[in-house]
Design a protein around this motif. Structure first.
Motif, PDB file in Angstrom:
ATOM      1  N   GLY B 248       0.790  -1.232   0.000  1.00 12.73           N
ATOM      2  CA  GLY B 248       0.000   0.000   0.000  1.00 12.73           C
ATOM      3  C   GLY B 248       0.816   1.272   0.000  1.00 12.73           C
ATOM      4  N   GLU B 249       1.843   1.338   0.820  1.00 16.15           N
ATOM      5  CA  GLU B 249       2.597   2.581   0.951  1.00 16.15           C
ATOM      6  C   GLU B 249       3.964   2.500   0.266  1.00 16.15           C
ATOM      7  OE1 GLU B 249       1.801   5.446   2.175  1.00 16.15           O
ATOM      8  OE2 GLU B 249       0.022   5.121   3.397  1.00 16.15           O
ATOM      9  N   ALA B 250       4.165   1.469  -0.540  1.00 18.60           N
ATOM     10  CA  ALA B 250       5.487   1.294  -1.136  1.00 18.60           C
ATOM     11  C   ALA B 250       5.649   2.142  -2.385  1.00 18.60           C
ATOM     12  CB  ALA B 250       5.711  -0.169  -1.477  1.00 18.60           C
ATOM     13  N   GLU B 251       6.857   2.622  -2.590  1.00 18.12           N
ATOM     14  CA  GLU B 251       7.171   3.322  -3.834  1.00 18.12           C
ATOM     15  C   GLU B 251       8.655   3.151  -4.120  1.00 18.12           C
ATOM     16  OE1 GLU B 251       6.002   7.336  -3.073  1.00 18.12           O
ATOM     17  OE2 GLU B 251       7.223   7.489  -1.301  1.00 18.12           O
ATOM     18  N   GLY B 252       9.051   3.479  -5.320  1.00 12.72           N
ATOM     19  CA  GLY B 252      10.459   3.444  -5.691  1.00 12.72           C
ATOM     20  C   GLY B 252      11.080   2.071  -5.540  1.00 12.72           C
ATOM     21  N   LEU B 253      12.257   2.058  -4.899  1.00  3.89           N
ATOM     22  CA  LEU B 253      13.016   0.815  -4.783  1.00  3.89           C
ATOM     23  C   LEU B 253      12.264  -0.227  -3.950  1.00  3.89           C
ATOM     24  CD1 LEU B 253      15.670  -0.533  -5.551  1.00  3.89           C
ATOM     25  CD2 LEU B 253      16.661   0.337  -3.434  1.00  3.89           C
ATOM     26  N   LYS B 254      11.529   0.255  -2.942  1.00  7.22           N
ATOM     27  CA  LYS B 254      10.802  -0.685  -2.084  1.00  7.22           C
ATOM     28  C   LYS B 254       9.723  -1.408  -2.883  1.00  7.22           C
ATOM     29  CE  LYS B 254       8.079  -0.905   2.091  1.00  7.22           C
ATOM     30  NZ  LYS B 254       7.373  -0.096   3.067  1.00  7.22           N
ATOM     31  N   LEU B 255       9.016  -0.653  -3.728  1.00  7.37           N
ATOM     32  CA  LEU B 255       7.990  -1.251  -4.572  1.00  7.37           C
ATOM     33  C   LEU B 255       8.623  -2.311  -5.463  1.00  7.37           C
ATOM     34  CD1 LEU B 255       5.024  -1.129  -5.389  1.00  7.37           C
ATOM     35  CD2 LEU B 255       5.605   0.594  -7.068  1.00  7.37           C
ATOM     36  N   SER B 256       9.782  -1.960  -6.032  1.00  7.85           N
ATOM     37  CA  SER B 256      10.485  -2.896  -6.894  1.00  7.85           C
ATOM     38  C   SER B 256      10.909  -4.143  -6.110  1.00  7.85           C
ATOM     39  CB  SER B 256      11.700  -2.205  -7.511  1.00  7.85           C
ATOM     40  OG  SER B 256      12.439  -3.115  -8.265  1.00  7.85           O
ATOM     41  N   ALA B 257      11.352  -3.929  -4.849  1.00 11.29           N
ATOM     42  CA  ALA B 257      11.773  -5.057  -4.024  1.00 11.29           C
ATOM     43  C   ALA B 257      10.591  -6.009  -3.786  1.00 11.29           C
ATOM     44  CB  ALA B 257      12.334  -4.567  -2.694  1.00 11.29           C
ATOM     45  N   LEU B 258       9.409  -5.444  -3.551  1.00 12.90           N
ATOM     46  CA  LEU B 258       8.226  -6.278  -3.314  1.00 12.90           C
ATOM     47  C   LEU B 258       7.853  -7.052  -4.574  1.00 12.90           C
ATOM     48  CD1 LEU B 258       6.065  -3.836  -1.164  1.00 12.90           C
ATOM     49  CD2 LEU B 258       7.284  -5.861  -0.388  1.00 12.90           C
TER      50      LEU B 258
END
Lengths: 347, 285
Positions: B248-258
């Protein structure tokens, strides 16, 4: 991307089956879940008196910012203001309008213990895993007269990204250098200890079911559910119980004109220190994506109402602290700077 | 004029093609989303167990979640195996065709229809306090709790398929064995199991695959600590659960990591299925 599609779907749904008379517009918004109960009751109230339809999707602050960036909503909402860098990533200039004040309470489950006080040092030691038992002498020192049980400490945190975590970790970073160095602030964190649960209900439920548990919960949820929470030491050294008054007191000090400030660690001696604004964000120039002037006007009209007396009274009913008068004046001034094709909108 | 034969052929071809396209599309978009991770972190992402989303000291690794996923799934399959295997023998062989077998069979099938949130609630309010009372773990959350609930969730998958396979073993074979004086136990051990083992094994591979991807019930019980669990009673997190929690709150590198974790889960499921197929081949040869 998912959020975008969802909002698009909602927008299409309303576009296709909403009333199609040319002089009414539907407003869509998305963002933080923290102020969701307030926005829900406010929108319901506003719609029933003005007939204006507004849809607010509680998709999280990140989702709200993304939706505004993609220009698929009339306004977004966030619990953490956009810093210089984040703001420069937006396609156009945006403004922040604070709408109410919330807080994060430290909830606990200690059978037979009432009125627990926690000093800044206690908080640091508990949430960093230095204190593992409730009858630790450090906690006893802040709670004379209270017999603390021999229970192990179970820290409960949010497993999902959340503005609540942001406000809590911002406060922790201010009171503890070791927290600031090792954990820092953010919507989700690398936790030294503890277990995670999803959402305020998840954390509250886990604390309720676990003896010796301690965690942080959004005040609106804790107040509504009557969950026991601790008095927290503020920067004046007073132990303050979170109430609407003490939360509101956190915004009594000097607030910058753009209202972009974290209220944690307020210097007001009566302030509850883990408090924070929640904001609506919108574009300063409302003429984008073929939006009509009517749409821009209705957006600003609703937001002016939202920071006004009636709506602020509603905020208190659902357990948020209202904005103090000076902040309302500042928010009005910011809203007054919003334009459509360069022309002022609000009256 | 197109013959009806041809129409059927075309329809079947298009449906199969659609499935291939959907799968390929999903893999492609997962791969596309994981590019930033492989650019910035590289293959270290797979073996690192660091997960720090705090801005400024961002660090992502999938190992904690891979470990959590495999541990919960193995606990689940270990608990599931004796229960599901005996139940399928009960329904498919010992009491085959009787009223009691039909009742048990229906109940097992019903287990498959219960939404996973209900299993999660049951685990939270019933199993977790029990684990605390037994003194296995101070707060009851952890790999083991999640594994037990997963086991119950996958039992119907393993049982239903195993039962069908056991029922399919030719009665000529069994009767031949009985006529030679074999006891029931001997028939099961020497005729039934050797004939049905590859099918039974397949049912457990499928059940395992289901355990790998389960999200909701696991999130409620595993403790959601983004670390490699220190014991089977310790708190941890799984791949599916961290994605559900943090998306829900992920963006950038974190989103990519998920997204990359999603891709890895896809790959792991593929590997498990592949190993399963190899073993089945061994059985059959």
């Amino acid at each position: 991307m998912k959020t975008y599609t969802l909002i698009l779907a909602i927008a299409l749904f309303f576009a296709s089956c909403g009333n199609s008379s040319s002089d009414s517009v539907d407003l869509t918004a998305a963002g933080a879940t923290f102020p969701l109960p307030f926005y829900n009751v406010a929108i319901k109230n506003y719609s029933s008196t003005t007939g204006q339809s507004i849809t607010y999707g509680g998709v999280g602050s990140g989702g709200g910012i993304r939706s505004l960036k993609d220009k698929v909503v009339d306004f977004g909402a966030t619990d953490a203001f956009l810093n210089q860098e984040k703001e420069s990533e937006m396609p156009a200039e945006i403004v922040h309008i604070p709408t109410c004040i919330g807080a994060v309470v430290i909830a606990y489950n200690l059978p037979g213990v009432e009125g627990l006080k926690l000093s800044n040092e206690n908080l640091q030691d508990i949430f960093m895993g230095n204190i593992t038992s409730w009858n630790d002498e450090m906690i006893a020192a802040t709670n004379p007269g209270i017999t603390l049980p021999d229970l192990s400490v179970t820290v409960v945190q949010r497993s999902d990204g959340s503005g609540t975590t942001y406000i809590f970790s911002d406060f922790m970073s201010k009171i503890s250098t070791s927290w600031a160095d090792q954990v820092g602030r953010g919507k989700s964190l690398k936790w030294p200890v503890g277990i995670g649960a999803k959402g305020n209900p998840g954390v509250a439920g886990t604390i309720k079911m676990t003896e010796g548990a301690v965690g942080y919960i959004g005040s609106e949820f804790a107040f509504a559910q009557k969950i026991p929470f601790a008095e927290v030491e503020n920067s004046a050294g007073n132990y303050i119980l979170p109430t609407l008054e003490s939360i509101s007191a956190a915004a009594q000090g000097e607030i910058p004109t753009d209202t972009k400030v974290m209220l944690t660690g307020s210097s007001d001696p009566a302030a509850y220190p883990i408090s924070g604004f929640t904001w609506i964000i919108l574009y300063k120039e409302q003429n984008y994506n073929n939006r009509t002037q009517k749409q821009a006007e209705e957006t600003v009209r609703f937001l002016s109402w939202l920071i006004d007396k009636d709506a602020q009274a509603l905020a208190q009913q659902v357990h948020y602290a209202p904005l103090p008068e000076p902040t309302v004046a500042q928010a009005r001034a910011i809203l007054g700077s919003v334009v459509y094709k360069g022309q002022a909108l609000s009256k | 004029m197109i013959s009806s034969e041809r129409v059927v052929k075309i329809v079947l071809f298009l449906s199969s093609l659609l499935i291939i396209l959907v799968t390929a599309g999903m893999v492609l978009s997962l791969m596309n989303g994981s590019i930033p991770v492989f650019k910035e972190i590289g293959l270290r992402f797979i073996i690192s167990s660091q997960w720090n989303p705090t801005e400024g000291s961002e660090e992502y690794g999938a190992m904690a979640f891979i470990a959590g996923t495999l541990m919960t799934s193995f606990i689940a399959i270990i608990i599931c195996f004796p229960l599901a295997f005996s139940t399928s023998l009960f329904i498919g062989e010992y009491y085959s065709g009787t009223r009691i077998a039909r009742i048990v069979g229906t109940l097992v099938d019903m287990l498959a229809g219960i939404p996973s949130i209900v299993y999660g609630l049951w685990g939270f309010y019933v199993l977790r306090p029990l684990i605390v009372d037994l003194g296995l773990n101070a707060q009851g959350f952890g790999i083991f709790t999640a594994g037990v609930v997963l086991a119950i969730m996958i039992i119907p998958y393993a049982t239903s398929i195993s039962t069908e396979i056991i029922k399919m073993v030719s009665s000529d074979l069994k009767e031949a064995a009985y006529s030679l004086g074999a006891t029931r136990r001997e028939v099961i051990l020497n005729v039934l199991i050797p004939n049905a083992r590859s099918g039974i094994f397949t049912s457990f591979v499928l059940a395992f695959g289901r355990a790998l991807g389960e999200t909701m019930a696991v999130t409620m019980l595993i403790g959601n600590a983004n670390i490699i669990p220190d014991s089977i009673f310790g708190a941890g997190n799984t791949m599916a659960s961290v994605i559900a929690n943090q998306f829900g709150e992920a963006e950038g590198l974190k989103l990519s990591a998920l997204i990359t974790i999603g891709l890895l889960l896809f790959v792991i499921t593929g590997i498990i299925n592949g190993i399963g197929k190899l073993i089945i081949k061994k059985f059959n040869s």
